[in-house]
Design a protein around this motif. Structure first.
Motif, PDB file in Angstrom:
ATOM      1  N   GLY A 289       0.919  -1.140  -0.023  1.00  0.00           N
ATOM      2  CA  GLY A 289       0.060  -0.065   0.026  1.00  0.00           C
ATOM      3  C   GLY A 289       0.918   1.427   0.100  1.00  0.00           C
ATOM      4  O   GLY A 289       2.043   1.215   0.442  1.00  0.00           O
ATOM      5  N   THR A 290       0.416   2.190  -0.475  1.00  0.00           N
ATOM      6  CA  THR A 290       0.999   3.562  -0.600  1.00  0.00           C
ATOM      7  C   THR A 290       0.284   4.854  -0.653  1.00  0.00           C
ATOM      8  O   THR A 290      -0.888   4.565  -1.408  1.00  0.00           O
ATOM      9  CB  THR A 290       2.051   3.447  -1.842  1.00  0.00           C
ATOM     10  N   LYS A 295      -0.778   4.173  -6.188  1.00  0.00           N
ATOM     11  CA  LYS A 295      -1.430   3.330  -5.542  1.00  0.00           C
ATOM     12  C   LYS A 295      -2.609   2.757  -6.276  1.00  0.00           C
ATOM     13  O   LYS A 295      -3.282   1.536  -6.060  1.00  0.00           O
ATOM     14  CB  LYS A 295      -2.110   4.072  -4.190  1.00  0.00           C
TER      15      LYS A 295
END
Length: 543
Positions: A289-290, A295
Motif C-alpha cells: 500500500g502507498t 497506489k
C-alpha cells in the motif's frame, strides 16, 4: 554472593530464635542484625536489577543509533559496537532490551542462514553491469530465495554482464551488517563502485513492484551519476507502467496476476482456482500500500482479477491505501462473496517483516488474527512466500532487463556513436527516453521516434500517449513561461496498437543537440501547469 547473604540471614534468624526464649539483651541486638542483613539483601538485588537494565538500555540505544536511513562514516563502527554489546549481555539482560526501534528480536530472531546469501558487491565488474536494486529485507531466507532468485535469473540470462546488488533501505542494510556481518551496498555505494570499476554501460533493474516512492528516489539517485557512464537504462519495475486509473491494465499486471494465483492455488493443494472456489476458499494477496499516486496499481490488479474471472481472488494492502484494500474492507468483501476459507499470501517481492508479522503474526492486528477474530471463516491459512521465488515472476524481470538492454542498442555501437559525432543526413529510428512514467512515447511506437538529420541539425518526431500534453518547450519550465518563449506545437498522429485498434494522439518535433546526452524538455498539459523533465535520444538505426 546471594547465597552467602542468604546463609547469613538464615543463621542470624536461627540464632535469634534460640536466644529469644532467655529474654536477654542479645535479642534486640540480634533482631537489629537480621533487619540489617535483610536491608542489604534488598539493596543488593535492586543494584543488580538496575545494572541489568542499564546494560540492556545501552544496547537499545546502540540499535536505535543504527536504525536510520542515512549511512555515515561512523556506520561500520556503530554496527560492530552494537553487536559486541549485545553479545556481552546475559540471556536475561537480552530480554530487557527495548528502545524506540530496538527489541530482543533485532539480534535474537532466527531468520535463516545469512551465509547462504550473496551480497553481490564484488569489484572487477567490467564495462557492462546490471545493478539489481531492491528495497531489501533482514529476513535471511527470504533475501536468499526472493531477491536472490531474481538476481540469479538475471545473471543466468545475461552471462556477459556483471550482476550486482543494491538496497534502498539503509535501515535494513545496517541490520544485516550488525547482526550477520554481511555488507550490502546502498545505491550510492553501488554506483560509486561501478564508476571506480570503469563501468561504461549500466542497466538498472528495480525489483520494486511499481513506479512508487522508492522508484522515484532511485531515479533521483541515478540522475546524479548518469553522466559518469557512456549509457544508462533503467528497466521497468514488476507491474510496468502505472496507468491513469483502475481500468488501465497492461500485460505485466495480467502476467503477474496469473502467476501468483497459480502458485497460491497449487500450494493450497487445489487442482484449479475453480476447485478452490467450489470448496469455499478465497485467496487474499496482501500488498504494502502507498499514498503515492502509484497506489492505483493495486486497484488495477483487482481489475485484472475481475477480468480474468478470478472471483475468489482479492487484493489488500497493509497501509490500506487505496481504501478498498484495507483489511476490514477485504474481510467484508470476502464474506459478502460467500467464501468460508481464506488463504493469505503476500503481494510483495520479498516475504519479509510484513509477510511474517503484519500478515501471519500472532498479534491482534495481524491479518490472520483479524480474519480469525471476525468469526465468519472456518479456516485462515498463510503462505509465507515472496514473488521473487516464482519462476514466472523471475522471467518477467528478465524480460524487463532485456528491454532496457535493447534500449541501449548495440553496446559497441552506443560507445562509438557517443564519440563519433555527426550522423549522415537521413532518417533514423531512435530511442526517446524520459524520466517520467507519465510522459513517454506511445506504447505502439515501442519507445522510439523518427530522427531526421539534415544540414548538421537533428530533430526527433515522437507520438505521445494522448492529447493531454498540449505544448513542449526545449528548456526548463521557468524559461518556457518567459515572454517570447517559442513553444513546440503538436501534430495530430494516428497510432495503431497491437490489437488492431487506432487512436489519434498528439505528436511533437523536438530539436536534438546531441545523441546519448540528457537535455531539458518542459511540458504543459490541459491543466495549464508546466513541468520539468529530462529526456535523451539514442540508438539511431537508419530507416
Amino acid at each position: 554472593m546471594k547465597k552467602k547473604t542468604l546463609a547469613l540471614l538464615l543463621s542470624l534468624t536461627l540464632a535469634a530464635g534460640m536466644i529469644g526464649g532467655c529474654g536477654s539483651k542479645t535479642e534486640t541486638t540480634t533482631e537489629e542484625n537480621v533487619q540489617t542483613a535483610q536491608t542489604e539483601t534488598v539493596a543488593e538485588t535492586e543494584t543488580e536489577a538496575v545494572s541489568d537494565q542499564d546494560a540492556a538500555d545501552h544496547v537499545a540505544a546502540l540499535i536505535d543509533a543504527i536504525y536510520v536511513q542515512e549511512r555515515t562514516d561512523e556506520t561500520d563502527a556503530q554496527c560492530a559496537e552494537a553487536r559486541a554489546a549485545w553479545d556481552a549481555l546475559t540471556d536475561a539482560q537480552k530480554e530487557l532490551v527495548e528502545g524506540e526501534n530496538a527489541d530482543p528480536d533485532y539480534f535474537g530472531k532466527d531468520t535463516g542462514d545469512a551465509s547462504k546469501d550473496d551480497p553481490l558487491n564484488e569489484d572487477e565488474i567490467g564495462e557492462n553491469e546490471i545493478l539489481v536494486v531492491s528495497f531489501g529485507t533482514s529476513f535471511n531466507d527470504s533475501r536468499t530465495e526472493d531477491i536472490g532468485g531474481v538476481e540469479k535469473a538475471i545473471a543466468e540470462a545475461y552471462p556477459d554482464w556483471s550482476v550486482r546488488r543494491a538496497f534502498t533501505a539503509q535501515i535494513i542494510i545496517n541490520h544485516v551488517q550488525a547482526r550477520d556481518d554481511e555488507k550490502i551496498d546502498n545505491v550510492d555505494q553501488a554506483l560509486d563502485r561501478a564508476v571506480a570499476n570503469g563501468v561504461k554501460n549500466l542497466v538498472i533493474q528495480p525489483t520494486h513492484l511499481m513506479h512508487g516512492a522508492e522508484y522515484d528516489e532511485l531515479m533521483e539517485s541515478v540522475e546524479k551519476y548518469r553522466d559518469q557512464f557512456t549509457s544508462v537504462a533503467v528497466a521497468e519495475p514488476l507491474l510496468g507502467e502505472v496507468g491513469e486509473d483502475a481500468t488501465v491494465i497492461n500485460d505485466d499486471k495480467e502476467a503477474v496476476a496469473k502467476a501468483i494465483t497459480a502458485e497460491a492455488v497449487a500450494e493450497a493443494g487445489y487442482d484449479s482456482l475453480d476447485a478452490a472456489a467450489e470448496d469455499g476458499t478465497a485467496f487474499v494477496f496482501m500488498g504494502h500500500g502507498t499514498a503515492h499516486t502509484a497506489k492505483v496499481s493495486y486497484s488495477q490488479m483487482a481489475s485484472v482479477m475481475k477480468n480474468l474471472n478470478y472471483a475468489n481472488v482479492f487484493i489488500g494492502t497493509v497501509e490500506g491505501e487505496p481504501e478498498e484494500t484495507a483489511c476490514e474492507a477485504v474481510i467484508e468483501a470476502v464474506k459478502e462473496a460467500g467464501y468460508t476459507k481464506v488463504v493469505l499470501r503476500p503481494l510483495m517481492v520479498v516475504a519479509g517483516d510484513h509477510a511474517n508479522n503484519d500478515m501471519a503474526g500472532d498479534d491482534d492486528d495481524s491479518w490472520k488474527s483479524m480474519f480469525e477474530a471476525d468469526g465468519a471463516f472456518e479456516s485462515v491459512t498463510c503462505q509465507i512466500a515472496g514473488l521473487g521465488r516464482i519462476d514466472t515472476i523471475e522471467q518477467l524481470y528478465v524480460s524487463h532487463t532485456q528491454d532496457a538492454i535493447d534500449s541501449l542498442g548495440s553496446v559497441d555501437t552506443v560507445a562509438a556513436a557517443t564519440t563519433a559525432g555527426d550522423l549522415e543526413d537521413g532518417t533514423y529510428s531512435a530511442v526517446f527516453d524520459t524520466d517520467s512514467s507519465m510522459f513517454h512515447v506511445n506504447e505502439a511506437c515501442a519507445g522510439r521516434g523518427t530522427l531526421t538529420v539534415k544540414d548538421g541539425k537533428m530533430t526527433i518526431h515522437v507520438s505521445l500517449v494522448s492529447q493531454s500534453i498540449v505544448n513542449l518547450y526545449p528548456g526548463t519550465a521557468e524559461d518556457a513561461q518567459k515572454s517570447g518563449a517559442k513553444l513546440l506545437e503538436p501534430t495530430k498522429d494516428t497510432v495503431t496498437y497491437s490489437d488492431g485498434t487506432s487512436e489519434e494522439v498528439y505528436g511533437f518535433d523536438i530539436p536534438v543537440e546531441a545523441l546519448d546526452q540528457e537535455f531539458d524538455l518542459a511540458i504543459i498539459g490541459t491543466k495549464g501547469v508546466w513541468y520539468d523533465h529530462k529526456v535523451s535520444v539514442s540508438d539511431p538505426v537508419a530507416e
